[in-house]
Motif scaffolding. Structure first.
Motif, PDB file in Angstrom:
ATOM      1  N   PHE A   6      -6.442 -59.156 -13.822  1.00  0.00           N
ATOM      2  CA  PHE A   6      -5.443 -58.402 -13.077  1.00  0.00           C
ATOM      3  C   PHE A   6      -4.533 -59.356 -12.320  1.00  0.00           C
ATOM      4  O   PHE A   6      -4.875 -60.523 -12.078  1.00  0.00           O
ATOM      5  CB  PHE A   6      -6.086 -57.405 -12.106  1.00  0.00           C
ATOM      6  N   GLY A   7      -3.334 -58.857 -11.990  1.00  0.00           N
ATOM      7  CA  GLY A   7      -2.368 -59.663 -11.261  1.00  0.00           C
ATOM      8  C   GLY A   7      -1.131 -58.857 -10.932  1.00  0.00           C
ATOM      9  O   GLY A   7      -0.892 -57.787 -11.504  1.00  0.00           O
ATOM     10  N   ASP A   8      -0.329 -59.364 -10.000  1.00  0.00           N
ATOM     11  CA  ASP A   8       0.897 -58.681  -9.579  1.00  0.00           C
ATOM     12  C   ASP A   8       1.909 -58.648 -10.709  1.00  0.00           C
ATOM     13  O   ASP A   8       1.988 -59.565 -11.530  1.00  0.00           O
ATOM     14  CB  ASP A   8       1.518 -59.391  -8.376  1.00  0.00           C
ATOM     15  N   CYS A   9       2.715 -57.562 -10.749  1.00  0.00           N
ATOM     16  CA  CYS A   9       3.779 -57.471 -11.741  1.00  0.00           C
ATOM     17  C   CYS A   9       4.806 -56.449 -11.283  1.00  0.00           C
ATOM     18  O   CYS A   9       4.578 -55.705 -10.326  1.00  0.00           O
ATOM     19  CB  CYS A   9       3.237 -57.117 -13.128  1.00  0.00           C
ATOM     20  N   GLU A  10       5.910 -56.397 -11.996  1.00  0.00           N
ATOM     21  CA  GLU A  10       6.972 -55.448 -11.707  1.00  0.00           C
ATOM     22  C   GLU A  10       6.691 -54.112 -12.388  1.00  0.00           C
ATOM     23  O   GLU A  10       5.932 -54.032 -13.364  1.00  0.00           O
ATOM     24  CB  GLU A  10       8.323 -55.981 -12.205  1.00  0.00           C
ATOM     25  N   GLU A  11       7.352 -53.063 -11.890  1.00  0.00           N
ATOM     26  CA  GLU A  11       7.251 -51.752 -12.510  1.00  0.00           C
ATOM     27  C   GLU A  11       7.763 -51.818 -13.943  1.00  0.00           C
ATOM     28  O   GLU A  11       8.734 -52.516 -14.242  1.00  0.00           O
ATOM     29  CB  GLU A  11       8.058 -50.729 -11.709  1.00  0.00           C
ATOM     30  N   ASN A  12       7.062 -51.107 -14.848  1.00  0.00           N
ATOM     31  CA  ASN A  12       7.396 -51.036 -16.274  1.00  0.00           C
ATOM     32  C   ASN A  12       7.101 -52.326 -17.024  1.00  0.00           C
ATOM     33  O   ASN A  12       7.422 -52.431 -18.214  1.00  0.00           O
ATOM     34  CB  ASN A  12       8.859 -50.642 -16.503  1.00  0.00           C
ATOM     35  N   ALA A  13       6.519 -53.323 -16.354  1.00  0.00           N
ATOM     36  CA  ALA A  13       6.167 -54.564 -17.039  1.00  0.00           C
ATOM     37  C   ALA A  13       4.826 -54.403 -17.756  1.00  0.00           C
ATOM     38  O   ALA A  13       4.014 -53.547 -17.410  1.00  0.00           O
ATOM     39  CB  ALA A  13       6.090 -55.713 -16.042  1.00  0.00           C
ATOM     40  N   ARG A  14       4.610 -55.258 -18.765  1.00  0.00           N
ATOM     41  CA  ARG A  14       3.342 -55.260 -19.490  1.00  0.00           C
ATOM     42  C   ARG A  14       2.959 -56.718 -19.754  1.00  0.00           C
ATOM     43  O   ARG A  14       3.173 -57.245 -20.847  1.00  0.00           O
ATOM     44  CB  ARG A  14       3.453 -54.482 -20.792  1.00  0.00           C
ATOM     45  N   PRO A  15       2.415 -57.399 -18.749  1.00  0.00           N
ATOM     46  CA  PRO A  15       2.133 -58.834 -18.880  1.00  0.00           C
ATOM     47  C   PRO A  15       1.015 -59.118 -19.877  1.00  0.00           C
ATOM     48  O   PRO A  15       0.155 -58.275 -20.136  1.00  0.00           O
ATOM     49  CB  PRO A  15       1.717 -59.235 -17.459  1.00  0.00           C
ATOM     50  N   THR A  16       1.068 -60.323 -20.431  1.00  0.00           N
ATOM     51  CA  THR A  16       0.014 -60.749 -21.350  1.00  0.00           C
ATOM     52  C   THR A  16      -1.245 -61.078 -20.568  1.00  0.00           C
ATOM     53  O   THR A  16      -1.237 -61.200 -19.330  1.00  0.00           O
ATOM     54  CB  THR A  16       0.463 -61.987 -22.127  1.00  0.00           C
ATOM     55  N   LEU A  17      -2.326 -61.283 -21.308  1.00  0.00           N
ATOM     56  CA  LEU A  17      -3.602 -61.594 -20.671  1.00  0.00           C
ATOM     57  C   LEU A  17      -3.513 -62.909 -19.901  1.00  0.00           C
ATOM     58  O   LEU A  17      -4.049 -63.038 -18.799  1.00  0.00           O
ATOM     59  CB  LEU A  17      -4.694 -61.657 -21.738  1.00  0.00           C
ATOM     60  N   ASP A  18      -2.807 -63.892 -20.460  1.00  0.00           N
ATOM     61  CA  ASP A  18      -2.707 -65.201 -19.814  1.00  0.00           C
ATOM     62  C   ASP A  18      -1.895 -65.142 -18.519  1.00  0.00           C
ATOM     63  O   ASP A  18      -2.059 -66.003 -17.646  1.00  0.00           O
ATOM     64  CB  ASP A  18      -2.062 -66.205 -20.779  1.00  0.00           C
ATOM     65  N   ALA A  19      -0.994 -64.147 -18.413  1.00  0.00           N
ATOM     66  CA  ALA A  19      -0.157 -64.046 -17.214  1.00  0.00           C
ATOM     67  C   ALA A  19      -0.896 -63.433 -16.031  1.00  0.00           C
ATOM     68  O   ALA A  19      -0.389 -63.451 -14.910  1.00  0.00           O
ATOM     69  CB  ALA A  19       1.094 -63.227 -17.522  1.00  0.00           C
ATOM     70  N   LEU A  20      -2.071 -62.892 -16.263  1.00  0.00           N
ATOM     71  CA  LEU A  20      -2.863 -62.280 -15.194  1.00  0.00           C
ATOM     72  C   LEU A  20      -3.872 -63.306 -14.693  1.00  0.00           C
ATOM     73  O   LEU A  20      -4.845 -63.636 -15.383  1.00  0.00           O
ATOM     74  CB  LEU A  20      -3.559 -61.015 -15.708  1.00  0.00           C
ATOM     75  N   ASP A  21      -3.636 -63.821 -13.492  1.00  0.00           N
ATOM     76  CA  ASP A  21      -4.405 -64.973 -13.005  1.00  0.00           C
ATOM     77  C   ASP A  21      -5.796 -64.624 -12.506  1.00  0.00           C
ATOM     78  O   ASP A  21      -6.695 -65.462 -12.508  1.00  0.00           O
ATOM     79  CB  ASP A  21      -3.628 -65.654 -11.866  1.00  0.00           C
ATOM     80  N   ASN A  22      -6.006 -63.416 -12.042  1.00  0.00           N
ATOM     81  CA  ASN A  22      -7.270 -63.067 -11.398  1.00  0.00           C
ATOM     82  C   ASN A  22      -8.254 -62.487 -12.412  1.00  0.00           C
ATOM     83  O   ASN A  22      -7.868 -61.697 -13.287  1.00  0.00           O
ATOM     84  CB  ASN A  22      -7.023 -62.068 -10.277  1.00  0.00           C
TER      85      ASN A  22
END
Length: 728
Positions: free
Chosen positions: A591-607
């Motif tokens: 999990f990690g912070d992101c903007e509304e409507n975003a869909r980050p990749t697994l690598d972009a989630l630091d926690n």
């Protein structure tokens, strides 16, 4: 909540403001080293004296771009990640003192203005907010708001900064709303009264005044009554015509809160009707987005208004027929008069036998029709829906009653059942969800929204009854189909711009289209087949396999991930999100912070949280549900939509889902990860549906064949086995 990262992170450090002589540093930031020691090292490299006056803070992201904000402290230093950009700035203590003194200077107005802009910007940080408030900065700020004017454009900009700083400081819950005074409320109301809807320069001031007044209504019992009495409803409604989306949003939000807090909600809603509030929404708010999607913030406020207007019928829905109530008696007597006007003289039936016949023809279940309205819900709401239909759609009313049919649908009984279905579909009596934004435009400008829905759906019910050639034993099956028809059309949401469109779409969705779906087919099959012993045993044998499929589907959706609002930022003006998803091997939650409507990749989630360490808490046992700071506020977490994941002892990640569907998916998936059973009602329904479909396919070959309750007997052993032949 974040997990602890590595002991060392690589990041950039700049000076604030950036200076040519202070080159940015690429720095190995040791997490375990004390912050003052790191600051001394950085200041030494730049030849900066008095390092104790400075602190690290995140660099401001580009305008309109997401990013981290605030000072680095011992509490949040473990959130630092590789690639972060920090700045060496004045410490919160020093910055608070300098800006506090600058904003109170009576000399150069530009100094005061710049100080207020900085206070507004820095007040988002809790450490700065605490230092500023300890200097009696909040008292000074409130006094300035009460005394300052905003005649020039610079004055207006400074007032907007002061109001914004006030909002940010109050967000930290360090000061109670009850400490505000009547003079402060009066000033906010005065600024609204003196602003014109089309005055773009002062739109930020108006939006902030509206937002603060809404917060006072929600958070201060002492001042809420003075807000309700002090605000002129006309002054708020006229902002529906404002070109500013922000002003429209907060004007809608304030009216929704006033409707929520009004002692006499019916009277308040009537005032809105008299001032053509719904028409103004139709023309100036919804009308701006005919060919494009409505912004989510506006859509939420429209949904909330729709919910409040529908909930006005809740007291009627929860009330049984009262013989001592003149309104109830008048309504029950009016119904047969509308149906059989020629049989009445001076409001009385020609004969007692005629009256009894009328009740029967109207389709009441009991000889005394008053007893039919004892079930709550829908209570006497069903009676008033019938009266509304008879008065406003009299031709359709008489057509339903007197159209020739061999097996006439009982109008009164069907109306009571339909009203109960509508109360369930539209969740009458439930408060609006803070995360929902789906609304039906046709309901926004209707004075009697539920009654109008009833008028369209009762005609659909009779149409479906005729199409199914239903008789009395088929009554419940017809109700199942009608409910499915209504739900299917209601889900089309914003396309339902009028009740004519709604009715047309309902009538297009015929009974045959509904039963073509396998789920509805199984609901209408003969119960004797599904409850027979062989089919029951087959169902029990298939259940583990189907349950495994549902579990796989839940885990697959967790791997896809979902966006959730941060609990500390539930107010729409401060909305922030985090994204959570399960690793493909089902061993780690990312999990990690992101903007509304975003869909980050697994690598972009630091926690990361190891699945082996998690523990699931649901509903009222969750810390963010029990948190007293959310009680009675607009951001209050609904227990049925909240859950928490505990890890590393008592650390927890708190979730609020936008609807029951996502809540079911995630709580089921997390339960599976915790080696527990599927727990949601939705999972049970999906399991039953899949079982029905599988059984239906397996039983195709025995269609129209009677399935015995007992297996055929096994014949006795033969006297010998001479008939056996062995091949060489």
């Amino acid at each position: 909540m974040s997990t602890r990262g590595a002991d060392r992170v690589k990041l950039a450090i700049q000076s604030e403001p950036p200076l040519p002589t202070k080159y940015p540093l690429l720095y190995d930031f040791e997490i375990k080293l004390e912050l003052p020691a790191i600051m001394r090292d950085v200041c030494g490299r730049w030849s900066i004296d008095n390092p104790e006056r400075y602190a690290f803070k995140y660099a401001d992201p580009p305008p309109g771009q997401p990013g981290k904000f605030g000072y680095i402290s011992e509490e949040n230093r473990h959130d630092l990640k590789d690639g972060d950009i920090l700045r060496v700035a004045l410490s919160p203590d020093i910055a608070a003192q300098e800006h506090f003194h600058a904003m109170r200077q009576a000399g150069d107005p530009r100094i005061r203005h710049n100080a207020m802009v900085e206070i507004y910007r820095l007040s988002k940080d809790q450490t700065f907010a605490m230092k500023f408030i300890n200097l009696n900065g909040m008292d000074a700020l409130v006094a300035m708001i009460q005394t300052e004017n905003h005649v020039t454009e610079q004055d207006a900009s400074q007032m907007a900064s002061m109001l914004g700083a006030f909002q940010e400081l109050m967000e930290h819950a360090l000061v109670s709303w009850s400490t505000l005074t009547q003079n402060f409320v009066n000033k906010l109301i005065l600024m609204i009264e003196k602003s014109r809807p089309l005055e773009v320069v002062r739109s930020p001031i108006v939006a902030k005044c509206l937002s603060i007044l809404e917060s006072i209504l929600l958070s201060s019992s002492d001042l809420s009554e003075s807000v309700m009495q002090g605000i002129q409803l006309d002054d708020i409604i006229r902002f529906m015509q404002s070109p500013s989306q922000e002003v429209q949003q907060y004007a809608l939000a304030l009216i929704n809160t006033m409707l929520l807090k009004a002692k006499d909600k019916q009277s308040f809603f009537k005032q809105l009707q008299e001032k053509r509030y719904g028409k103004l929404i139709q023309q100036h708010v919804y009308g701006k987005y005919i060919n494009k999607s409505v912004p989510r913030e506006i859509a939420h406020e429209l949904y909330a208004y729709q919910t409040h207007s529908l909930n006005l019928v809740e007291p009627t829905m929860r009330q049984q027929f009262d013989r001592a109530n003149p309104a109830h008696e008048q309504a029950i007597k009016m119904l047969p008069k509308r149906a059989f006007p020629d049989d009445y003289i001076d409001d009385r039936p020609r004969s007692p036998s005629a009256a009894e016949q009328h009740w029967k023809q109207l389709g009441f279940f009991n000889t005394d029709p008053r007893l039919d309205f004892n079930e709550v819900p829908p209570g006497v709401l069903a009676l008033f829906c019938m009266i509304h239909f008879a008065k406003t759609k009299h031709d359709a009313f008489t057509h339903l009653l007197f159209s020739p049919s061999d097996n006439q649908c009982p109008f009164a009984r069907a109306s009571i059942s339909l009203t109960k279905i509508l109360c369930s579909i539209f969740k009458i009596g439930e408060p609006p969800s803070d995360l929902a934004y789906n609304f039906l435009p046709m309901l926004l400008w209707s004075d009697n929204p539920l009654e109008e829905i009833f008028c369209a759906t009762i005609q659909l019910l009779f149409k479906t009854w005729r199409e199914m050639r239903a008789t009395e034993p088929d009554y419940e099956k017809v109700m199942v189909v009608v409910q499915k028809q209504i739900v299917t059309i209601v889900q089309q949401g914003s396309t339902l711009s009028s009740f004519d469109v709604f009715k047309a779409k309902l009538f297009e969705l015929s009974y045959k289209k509904i039963i073509s779906e396998s789920e509805e087919k199984t609901q209408l099959l003969d119960d004797s087949v599904w409850n027979s012993k062989p089919v029951t045993e087959l169902r029990d044998k298939l259940r583990p396999e189907i349950e495994g499929l549902v579990k796989q589907q839940r885990l697959k959706q967790l791997v896809e991930g979902a966006l959730f609002p941060k609990i500390s930022a539930l107010k729409k003006s401060k909305r922030a999100y985090f994204y959570c998803r399960l690793s493909p091997n089902h061993k780690v939650l990312h999990f990690g912070d992101c903007e509304e409507n975003a869909r980050p990749t697994l690598d972009a989630l630091d926690n990361k949280i190891p699945v082996s360490d998690i523990r699931l808490e649901i509903g009222r046992d969750c810390p963010h549900v029990k948190d007293p700071r959310t009680k009675g506020t607009k951001g209050q977490v609904q227990p049925e939509l909240g859950f928490s994941v505990y890890f590393e002892g008592e650390q927890h990640l708190d979730f609020v889902t936008p609807n029951e569907s996502i809540f079911a998916i995630w709580t089921d998936g997390l339960s599976v990860l915790c080696k527990d059973k599927l727990i949601s009602k939705a999972a049970t329904e999906e399991l039953d549906t899949l079982l029905h479909m599988d059984l239906k396919l397996r039983l195709l070959d025995v269609e129209n064949i009677t399935i015995p309750d007992q297996p055929p007997p096994i014949p006795p052993n033969p006297p010998n086995y001479d008939f056996a032949y062995k091949l060489d």
